[in-house]
Design a protein around this motif. Structure first.
Motif, short mmCIF file in Angstrom:
data_model
loop_
_atom_site.label_atom_id
_atom_site.label_comp_id
_atom_site.label_asym_id
_atom_site.label_seq_id
_atom_site.Cartn_x
_atom_site.Cartn_y
_atom_site.Cartn_z
N ALA A 78 65.60 29.15 -6.05
CA ALA A 78 64.98 30.48 -6.02
C ALA A 78 64.52 30.86 -7.42
O ALA A 78 65.15 30.48 -8.41
N ARG A 79 63.45 31.68 -7.50
CA ARG A 79 62.92 32.11 -8.80
C ARG A 79 63.96 32.88 -9.60
O ARG A 79 63.88 32.97 -10.82
N ARG A 80 64.93 33.43 -8.89
CA ARG A 80 65.98 34.22 -9.53
C ARG A 80 66.70 33.42 -10.63
O ARG A 80 67.21 33.98 -11.59
N LEU A 81 66.72 32.09 -10.47
CA LEU A 81 67.43 31.28 -11.46
C LEU A 81 66.84 31.45 -12.85
O LEU A 81 67.57 31.42 -13.85
N PHE A 82 65.51 31.67 -12.93
CA PHE A 82 64.88 31.84 -14.25
C PHE A 82 65.34 33.16 -14.88
O PHE A 82 65.60 33.24 -16.07
N ALA A 83 65.42 34.20 -14.02
CA ALA A 83 65.87 35.51 -14.49
C ALA A 83 67.32 35.42 -14.97
O ALA A 83 67.67 35.93 -16.04
N GLU A 84 68.15 34.75 -14.18
CA GLU A 84 69.57 34.64 -14.54
C GLU A 84 69.73 33.85 -15.84
O GLU A 84 70.54 34.19 -16.70
N GLY A 85 68.90 32.79 -16.00
CA GLY A 85 68.96 31.98 -17.22
C GLY A 85 68.55 32.80 -18.43
O GLY A 85 69.16 32.70 -19.50
N ALA A 86 67.50 33.63 -18.27
CA ALA A 86 67.02 34.46 -19.38
C ALA A 86 68.10 35.47 -19.79
O ALA A 86 68.36 35.67 -20.98
N LEU A 87 68.75 36.08 -18.79
CA LEU A 87 69.76 37.10 -19.10
C LEU A 87 71.02 36.46 -19.69
O LEU A 87 71.67 37.03 -20.58
N ASP A 88 71.35 35.25 -19.22
CA ASP A 88 72.49 34.53 -19.79
C ASP A 88 72.24 34.23 -21.26
O ASP A 88 73.12 34.40 -22.12
#
Ligand SMILES: NC(=O)c1ccc[n+]([C@@H]2O[C@H](COP(=O)([O-])OP(=O)(O)OC[C@H]3O[C@@H](n4cnc5c(N)ncnc54)[C@H](OP(=O)(O)O)[C@@H]3O)[C@@H](O)[C@H]2O)c1
Length: 246
Positions: free
Chosen positions: A209-219
């Motif tokens: 899911a595209r969400r993984l990019f968002a989670e990676g950026a926030l991490d």
């Protein structure tokens, strides 16, 4: 307070970052185009205490990155601004040079893929086996043939993907040995094949899911808030290596 100043908040990735940022211990502020061109003023406006810390995350297009770079290069920036994270892609050589220049003032992290799984993939390929050789070098010594395949949705314009190029580079695979498929709504899949006549080893990364990019950026942001980097221009893996080092 920890603040993320998000450029490109109205886009597909920006909206994912806004949604994923809600439960976190920092605030995500969408930046208007005017605010992007006045980063120093925007930071000053949002600063309420000497404890406030800021990171700019850019998920616009190269023109948006340029606006922020011009703003950061045009004057002194507040020391509370810890980093400029560039997630947008497709920059020209001149724009990359400007980002390098910006890196002499504040840490700039240029990440075409915020995925932590892709970072692990790269680390796997860069690691040394017990023989001292990397996995790909050892595979070649043992007679395996190496190639790469990547698949993405039909709206993706570039092929092969930037991530495929990075993985191929880490595995010593020539660009002409990368195969690309554009089909349906595939978020992203990368497979490194190590093959010979009677057996085959595959290493695959699948983006669900595209969400993984968002989670990676926030991490990445959370780690920088905890352990600020020194000035310089870094790739995502270079930054994570420094941030994760004991
Ligand atoms: N690093 C990663 O892991 C990763 C993952 C996926 C995508 N990306 C990259 O992230 C970027 C955004 O992707 P997306 O799918 O979210 O694109 P998108 O849906 O087209 O969104 C683009 C965003 O950029 C803004 N924008 C466009 N031109 C601008 C300008 N000149 N100045 C300021 N803002 C501008 C748009 O604002 P308006 O709504 O006002 O037009 C919008 O918010 C792309 O470069 C893409 O390749 C990176």
């Amino acid at each position: 307070m920890k603040h993320i100043l998000l450029a490109g908040a109205s886009g597909r990735l920006g909206r994912e970052i806004l949604a994923a940022g809600q439960p976190k211990s920092f605030t995500v502020h969408p930046l208007s185009r005017t605010e992007m061109s006045r980063i120093g003023e925007t930071v000053a406006k949002l600063t309420k205490s000497s404890q406030d810390r800021f990171i700019v995350v850019d998920v616009t297009l190269p023109e948006g990155t340029e606006t922020i770079v011009t703003s950061l290069l045009s004057g002194p920036h507040p020391s509370s601004l810890l980093a400029f994270i560039v997630g947008s892609t497709g920059h020209s050589d001149g724009q990359i040079e400007k980002l390098r220049e910006t890196g002499s003032k504040i840490p700039v992290i240029l990440s075409s893929n915020f995925s932590r799984g892709v970072y692990l993939f790269e680390e796997l390929l860069n690691a040394r086996t017990s023989t001292g050789a990397s996995v790909s070098e050892l595979a070649r010594t043992l007679g395996f043939d190496l190639s790469l395949w990547e698949s993405h949705h039909t709206l993706k314009k570039d092929a092969p993907s930037g991530t495929a190029r990075t993985i191929a580079n880490a595995a010593g695979v020539q660009p002409e040995r990368i195969a690309s498929t554009r089909v349906g709504a595939v978020v992203g899949e990368h497979t490194l094949f190590m093959s010979q006549e009677s057996e085959e080893l595959r290493i695959t990364h699948t983006a669900h899911a595209r969400r993984l990019f968002a989670e990676g950026a926030l991490d990445l942001c959370a780690r920088i808030f905890e352990r600020p980097l020194g000035a310089g221009k870094f790739s995502m893996s270079e930054a994570l290596r420094l941030l994760l080092k004991n």
